[in-house]
Each structure stands twice: as C-alpha cells, then as structure tokens.
Scaffold this active site. Structure first.
Site, PDB file in Angstrom:
ATOM      1  CD  GLU A   3       0.872   9.084   0.699  1.00 15.96           C
ATOM      2  OE1 GLU A   3       0.375   9.023   1.733  1.00 15.96           O
ATOM      3  OE2 GLU A   3       0.890   8.681  -0.196  1.00 15.96           O
ATOM      4  CB  CYS A  16      -4.022   3.455   2.112  1.00 11.96           C
ATOM      5  SG  CYS A  16      -3.552   2.502   3.293  1.00 11.96           S
ATOM      6  CG  HIS A  53       0.878   5.439   2.195  1.00 10.61           C
ATOM      7  ND1 HIS A  53       0.011   6.197   2.526  1.00 10.61           N
ATOM      8  CD2 HIS A  53       0.608   4.326   2.926  1.00 10.61           C
ATOM      9  CE1 HIS A  53      -0.852   5.792   3.212  1.00 10.61           C
ATOM     10  NE2 HIS A  53      -0.511   4.357   3.676  1.00 10.61           N
TER      11      HIS A  53
END
Length: 189
Positions: A165, A76, A163
């Site tokens: 994660e 990001c 993202h």
C-alpha cells in the site's frame, strides 16, 4: 466492498486510500469485528488484515483467516496472523529493520501476476513467519526473510510481509489489484 481490519498499524488508512485509487470501495473496522458481522454485509467481497504493533491484540483475525469463505489478504502483522492461525511459527526476525528490500517472486502466480520476478518493497521485519504451515506455499522471499509472501493451497488466502500500500513498494498497486480481482472486482486493462 473490501473490509480492512484495523490492527493498529500506521498504514491502515493508506490501505484504504490505495484501494480508493483503484476505485474499489473499502471500509476500516476494528479488529474486534467478527467474521459473522463481516459476512452479514452482502456487499463485502474480501478482507484485508492490516499490520500492527502487537500480535496478541489481534487474535480475532486468526478466526477470520481460518473460517472465511471470501478472499483474505494479510499485510505484515496480518500475514503473520494468517500463518499462526494455520499452525505456522512467527518469531523475531534475524535482521530487525524497517527498510527498502528486494523481493524475489518464486514464479508467476495470481497475486503477483504482471509483477517482475524481482522488485523493491518497503517492509517491516521485527517479527516474521519462520515456518510456513503445510497448507500454504511460499510465493516470494527476500535476502533477509525466507517468507515474504504466502498463499493457501486451496483457499484464496494470501499474506505479504511487506507493504504493497505504500508508494515505496514497486508494483504495490498491481498486487492489490490482483487481490481485488480474486474478490470479484473487474478492471479495465
């Protein structure tokens, strides 16, 4: 070990947890940590530049992106900082949103190995890379952003706008594992 530079994003601890699930040691450090401090630790094999709310408060990350000889992944804001460091252009997104989007991988590459050419990801698009630096190639895009992922043409430096994660991102663990492989970590397949 992977070092995660904390740019103040809400998912920085989620990045560390995702690496822990992969059995990759990781630690979070302030974004004021210098490249010299990072490479002084011989156990560090890679760097992740986290997301965050303010590009102006994370300028140390640009030096790391420019000068690191170990692999770097920007997530990001980290992705935007990498692009900016090399002369790319970052500005407000045309479609400002925080939502689930479809990512299109241009062709299989080392970051997206084992990932389908189309998958769902969780992304924040307040700011985004508008112009990619000439020394980078675009790896993936979406319907709302033409630059969802980049890779330096000669170095192991990567960026993703979305993202990997978070659990809402399909194949996020595979993407993180692929980055860790570039850092020298081995996994049983």
């Amino acid at each position: 070990m992977i070092v995660i530079l904390n740019n103040g994003g809400q998912y920085v601890h989620r990045i560390q947890r995702s690496l822990k699930y992969l059995e990759v040691p990781a630690k979070i450090v302030p974004n004021s940590t210098t490249l010299e401090e990072i490479i002084a630790d011989s156990e560090i094999k890679g760097i992740i530049l986290s997301g965050g709310p303010d590009i102006t408060k994370a300028t140390n990350c640009e030096n790391i992106a420019l000068n690191s000889e170990i692999p770097v992944l920007g997530i990001c804001l980290g992705h935007q900082l990498i692009s900016k460091a090399y002369g790319g252009h970052v500005s407000r997104a045309d479609s400002e949103e925080y939502a689930s989007i479809t990512i299109y991988v241009k062709e299989e590459n080392d970051l997206f190995k084992g990932v389908p050419s189309k998958f769902t990801a969780w992304a924040s698009h307040m700011d985004e890379v508008k112009v990619t630096p000439g020394c980078f190639e675009i790896l993936a895009y979406s319907d709302i952003c033409g630059v969802e992922s980049i890779k330096h043409k000669e170095k192991s430096i990567y960026g993703v706008q979305f993202h990997p994660e978070v659990s809402h991102t399909e194949y996020g663990d595979v993407i993180l594992k692929n980055f860790c492989k570039k850092c020298g970590f081995e996994f049983e397949e």
